[in-house]
Design an enzyme around this catalytic site. Structure first.
Site, PDB file in Angstrom:
ATOM      1  N   ASP A   1     141.778   8.008-110.135  1.00 42.74           N
ATOM      2  CA  ASP A   1     141.337   6.640-110.203  1.00 42.74           C
ATOM      3  C   ASP A   1     140.815   6.293-111.764  1.00 42.74           C
ATOM      4  OD1 ASP A   1     140.023   4.345-109.500  1.00 42.74           O
ATOM      5  OD2 ASP A   1     138.102   5.124-108.826  1.00 42.74           O
TER       6      ASP A   1
ATOM      7  N   ASP B   1     144.770   0.359-109.958  1.00 41.48           N
ATOM      8  CA  ASP B   1     144.322   1.637-110.999  1.00 41.48           C
ATOM      9  C   ASP B   1     143.858   2.748-109.951  1.00 41.48           C
ATOM     10  OD1 ASP B   1     142.319   0.424-109.082  1.00 41.48           O
ATOM     11  OD2 ASP B   1     140.788   0.240-110.568  1.00 41.48           O
ATOM     12  N   GLU B   2     144.481   3.183-108.813  1.00 37.93           N
ATOM     13  CA  GLU B   2     144.394   4.185-108.213  1.00 37.93           C
ATOM     14  C   GLU B   2     145.643   4.571-107.194  1.00 37.93           C
ATOM     15  OE1 GLU B   2     141.684   4.072-104.961  1.00 37.93           O
ATOM     16  OE2 GLU B   2     141.776   2.051-104.923  1.00 37.93           O
TER      17      GLU B   2
END
Length: 384
Positions: free
Chosen positions: A12, A127-128
Site C-alpha cells: 500500500d 495505490d495498492e
C-alpha cells in the site's frame, strides 16, 4: 493447512496522491496538505520564484477530499470528507488540485518495480496490490525489503507492506506500522495483534455492519471471534454471519488473482455548484463531452470496447438515478458513447438542479477480438 505455507503481501503506497504532490512541491513536507481542489486551487508562481498556495479557509464549494498528508489526518481530515467540513477542522492547511495523470504514471512505476521482483500480482487499485510471496517462504522479509527499496528507487515514494498467510490479514497488517512500515504476521500473532483491533478494520465490515455489531456489544475482532454463531446468524443471516466467524479467526482462502476482467469502466464528476439543465446547458454540455472523451481514452488505453452505455445523475437533494442502453455493436468511440448516453439522458427528469454527472461503458470486450468498430456522428446533448 495449505494456507499455513502461503505468504501473501499487501503493498500500500503511503498517502499516495499527497506523496506524489510533495515530490512536486517539496517545500510542503511536514505541513498539513489536502488534495481535492479544482484548477482554481493550483499554486501561483511568484516573480521571486516562490509559490503562493491556496488555503483551506478560502475554499467555497462542495468538493470532497481525495486524500491528505499524515499531518492533515492528525487534524481530523480524511479522504471522502467534504472540503468545507475539512476547512473547519484545518483552516490553515494547504489545498491542492488533483492530478490523476500524474498519479497513474507513478502507479505504473511502482507496480513495474514490484513486478520485477515478484510478478504474481493482483492489482487492487491505483495505490495498492497483493503479491504472492509463497515461493520465498523462508526469506520473505528480505524479499519484502527488496520490494520496498525497488519502489522507492523507481518513484522516490514509500510504501507499507504487510505479509501474512492470507489477503485479509495482509491488508490489515500493512496498516499497522504506516507510514513506510513492514509487518510480518503469522497465525500465532492473530490473538495478540489482530483481536484487539476494532472489528471495522476487517475489509468487508462496513460502517453499517460495524454499527450493528456495536449495538450487540461486539466492538473488537476478539469480541467477534468469541460471539455465538446463533447471535450473528439472527442479525446478519447465514452467509454473512459465517463469513464473520471465519475472518475473525483469521481464515481467508481467497487466491491472489493475477488477472480479472473489469465489468465496466466509468467516469463521473461532482460539480462545484449545482447546475440546471436549462440555465447551465452550455456548461453541462462541455462537462458531458469531456467525460465521454476521457472515458473513450480509458477504454483505448485498457484495450476494451463495450455495448452497454449508461449514465448516472445525482440531484441537488442527493437523490440518484441511472439509465443505460445496449448498442447492437460494441464501441470505444467518444462520439458514439456521447450519442448513446444522450439518449439515456432523454429518459430522466431534468427539471431539478444536478450535483453529479457520470457516464459508464459496460458489457466489455477486448478490442483486438473485433474485426471492425462502428462509427457514428456526434449528437447534441439533450439539456434544453
Amino acid at each position: 493447512m495449505q494456507s499455513d505455507r502461503r505468504r501473501i503481501a499487501h503493498i500500500d503506497m503511503d498517502a499516495f496522491y499527497a506523496s506524489v504532490e510533495l515530490l512536486r512541491y517539496p517545500e510542503l513536507r511536514g505541513q498539513p496538505v489536502v488534495i481535492g481542489g479544482g484548477s482554481a486551487t493550483r499554486p501561483v508562481e511568484l516573480p521571486d520564484g516562490t509559490r503562493q498556495y491556496f488555503r483551506m479557509r478560502d475554499y467555497a464549494g462542495r468538493g470532497v477530499v481525495t486524500t491528505s498528508t499524515y499531518e492533515a489526518r492528525a487534524l481530523g481530515v480524511f479522504s471522502a470528507m467534504g472540503i468545507m467540513k475539512a476547512a473547519q477542522l484545518a483552516p490553515d492547511a494547504i489545498l491542492l488540485p488533483t492530478d490523476f495523470e500524474a498519479y497513474r504514471k507513478y502507479s505504473r512505476m511502482f507496480k513495474e518495480a514490484v513486478a520485477g521482483i515478484a510478478p504474481q500480482i493482483e492489482d487492487r487499485g491505483i495505490d495498492e496490490i497483493y503479491v504472492d510471496l509463497s515461493a520465498w517462504h523462508d526469506d520473505v522479509e528480505d524479499v519484502a525489503r527488496r520490494i520496498k527499496e525497488a519502489v522507492h528507487a523507481a518513484t522516490s515514494l514509500t510504501c507499507s507492506i504487510g505479509v501474512a498467510p492470507n489477503k485479509m490479514l495482509a491488508k490489515i497488517s500493512s496498516e499497522l506500522d504506516k507510514p513506510n512500515g513492514l509487518t510480518i504476521l503469522t497465525r500465532d500473532d492473530i490473538e495478540r495483534r489482530i483481536w484487539p483491533l476494532a472489528a471495522r478494520k476487517i475489509n468487508g465490515i462496513g460502517p453499517k455492519a460495524a454499527e450493528k455489531l456495536a449495538a450487540l456489544g461486539i466492538e473488537t475482532v476478539a469480541d467477534l471471534a468469541q460471539a455465538q454463531p446463533e447471535l450473528l446468524r439472527a442479525h446478519f443471516g447465514r452467509s454473512y454471519s459465517e463469513w464473520l466467524g471465519r475472518v475473525a479467526q483469521g481464515i481467508d482462502e481467497r487466491p491472489v488473482q493475477t488477472y480479472s476482467e473489469p465489468k465496466s469502466i466509468s467516469r463521473e464528476t461532482t460539480f462545484e455548484r449545482d447546475l440546471h439543465a436549462r440555465a447551465d446547458r452550455a456548461r453541462l454540455s462541455e462537462i458531458f463531452t469531456a467525460l465521454c472523451v476521457r472515458l473513450a481514452d480509458d477504454l483505448k488505453r485498457k484495450g476494451y470496447v463495450g455495448r452497454t452505455i449508461g449514465i448516472k445523475l445525482k440531484y441537488a437533494d442527493f437523490r440518484g438515478v441511472t439509465r443505460d442502453v445496449t448498442l447492437p455493436e460494441p464501441t470505444g468511440d467518444a462520439a458514439v458513447i456521447r450519442q448513446a448516453a444522450g439518449e439515456c439522458l432523454k429518459r430522466v427528469p431534468l427539471d431539478k438542479k444536478l450535483r453529479l454527472l457520470g457516464v459508464r461503458v459496460g458489457t466489455l470486450t477486448h478490442k483486438d477480438e473485433l474485426a471492425t468498430a462502428p462509427v457514428a456522428a456526434q449528437a447534441e446533448l439533450p439539456f434544453s
